[in-house]
Design an enzyme around this catalytic site. Structure first.
Site, PDB file in Angstrom:
ATOM      1  N   SER A   1       0.754  -1.248   0.187  1.00 51.63           N
ATOM      2  CA  SER A   1      -0.210  -0.193   0.015  1.00 51.63           C
ATOM      3  C   SER A   1       0.887   1.156  -0.044  1.00 51.63           C
ATOM      4  CB  SER A   1      -0.861   0.012   1.289  1.00 51.63           C
ATOM      5  OG  SER A   1      -1.401   1.233   1.459  1.00 51.63           O
TER       6      SER A   1
ATOM      7  N   TYR B   1       0.277  -0.035  10.735  1.00 49.85           N
ATOM      8  CA  TYR B   1      -0.135  -0.230   9.320  1.00 49.85           C
ATOM      9  C   TYR B   1       1.098  -0.103   8.360  1.00 49.85           C
ATOM     10  CZ  TYR B   1      -2.787  -0.065   5.047  1.00 49.85           C
ATOM     11  OH  TYR B   1      -2.953  -0.349   3.673  1.00 49.85           O
TER      12      TYR B   1
END
Length: 323
Positions: free
Chosen positions: A160, A185
Site C-alpha cells: 500500500s 499499518y
C-alpha cells in the site's frame, strides 16, 4: 533488483483499468491460484476475474461460511478455513494443499487489516504485522515446493502507499513502547513490499517471481475498524458512507494491478518490483506526499529485505527456502 529497475515499462493499462480488462482474452485454464481474502473487496474481484479466465482458485478464509456465500455465483473455486494471524491454522492449510496439489501457479496475498486497535497475537506479536506479513510469509514458505513445481509461478503481495509512513522499526517492531495504529499499518505494508523483494531473490532460480503493489485508494471492508467520523475527517466519505474523495478506485480497478502482476508477459523474467496502476512504480523521494505515488527506496532495499526475511524466519519458524 536495484532501484534503477523501478521504472515504468509502458504498460498498455492504467489506473482506470478494471479486473475484467486485464483478463479479457486470457485463457488461464489449467492454472491454480491461492487468493487470500478472495471473498471480499479486491480479493473477491480478483477471484471472479481469475475464475472467469479459467483458473481454479483456492480461497483461504477466516470466515468460511461468509466466503462461500460471497462466492456462490462463482465457479471453479474452493474455500479452506484459515486465519492468517494464527500460524498453526496457516500450517494446517498448507499441509492440506501440499497433499492435494502437485503445483501452484499463482499465490496472491490480498487479505489484510488496516489501522486496527492494538492487538497482541501469538507470543505478544503486534497484530497488523502478524496478519499482514507473518501470516503471508509462513503461507508462502510452506507452499514454496508447489510454487517451485509450477515452472513459472508468480507471488503477488498487496502492499500500500501506506508503506510511506515508516520503514521497519527494528528497534521496536511490535510496539512495546507505545502503539500507533497508522505506524503499525505502515510498517506492515513496508514488510509486504520487502517480503516480495527477498522472495524473488531466493525463488528466481526455481522460476518463482514475486511482486508487491499498491492497489490504489479503494473503500472496502479494509476500513471496517475505522470510525465513520475518521473516514469523513480524512475526506474519504460523506456522512452516509458514500465515497467522495478524489482518486478512489472501484474494487475491480483496485484488483487490476494484482491481476496484471500475476499474468502480464511484460513481467516475464522480472521480479522483486513494486507496482502501481498496472505498471512498475518509480522510486519516490523521502517526504513526498503519499498520494503522489511511487515507492520509497527503503521498501525495495535488498539488504532491508534480507534482514526482514531472517527476522521472519526466526519468529515464525517457517520452513526455510534452501538454495
Amino acid at each position: 533488483m536495484t532501484t534503477t529497475d523501478q521504472q515504468p515499462l509502458g504498460s498498455p493499462f492504467s489506473a482506470s483499468t478494471s479486473a475484467e480488462d486485464i483478463v479479457a482474452g486470457l485463457d488461464l485454464s489449467g492454472k491454480t491460484a491461492v487468493v487470500t481474502g478472495g471473498y471480499s473487496g479486491l480479493g473477491l474481484a480478483t477471484t471472479r476475474a481469475l475464475t472467469a479466465a479459467g483458473t481454479r482458485v483456492i480461497v483461504p478464509a477466516r470466515r468460511p461460511d461468509v466466503a462461500r456465500a460471497a462466492l456462490k455465483e462463482v465457479k471453479n473455486y474452493e474455500v479452506v478455513p484459515m486465519d492468517l494471524a494464527d500460524l498453526a491454522s496457516v500450517r494446517s492449510v498448507t499441509a492440506h494443499l501440499r497433499d492435494r496439489l502437485d503445483r501452484l501457479d499463482v499465490l496472491m496475498a490480498v487479505a489484510g487489516v488496516m489501522a486496527t486497535p492494538e492487538r497482541r497475537v501469538g507470543p505478544g506479536w503486534e497484530g497488523q504485522l502478524t496478519a499482514n506479513h507473518f501470516g503471508h510469509f509462513t503461507l508462502a514458505c510452506e507452499l514454496y515446493p508447489l510454487l517451485a513445481a509450477a515452472d513459472g509461478a508468480r507471488v503477488v503481495v498487496n502492499s500500500s502507499a501506506g508503506h510511506t509512513l515508516t520503514g521497519i522499526r527494528w528497534h521496536d517492531p511490535h510496539f512495546h513502547t507505545g502503539y500507533d495504529k497508522w505506524l503499525a499499518y505502515g510498517q506492515a505494508k513496508t514488510a509486504n513490499a520487502l517480503f516480495a523483494v527477498h522472495l524473488d531473490t531466493v525463488g528466481r532460480s526455481d522460476g518463482v517471481r514475486a511482486f508487491a503493489l499498491h492497489p490504489g485508494k479503494i473503500i472496502t471492508g479494509l476500513q471496517r475498524e475505522m470510525a465513520l467520523k475518521e473516514q469523513i475527517d480524512r475526506g474519504w466519505v460523506d456522512q452516509h458512507g458514500n465515497v467522495i474523495g478524489e482518486g478512489f478506485k472501484t474494487p475491480s480497478q483496485g484488483a487490476a494491478t494484482g491481476l496484471w502482476a500475476a499474468t502480464s508477459p511484460l513481467l516475464d523474467n522480472r521480479g522483486g518490483l513494486y507496482l502501481e496502476d498496472c505498471d512498475v512504480a518509480r522510486v519516490s523521494a523521502p517526504g513526498t506526499p503519499m498520494d503522489d505515488g511511487g515507492v520509497r527506496a527503503y521498501a525495495v532495499d535488498p539488504d532491508e529485505a534480507a534482514r526482514l526475511w531472517s527476522m521472519s524466519l526466526a519468529a515464525t519458524a517457517a520452513t526455510p527456502i534452501i538454495r
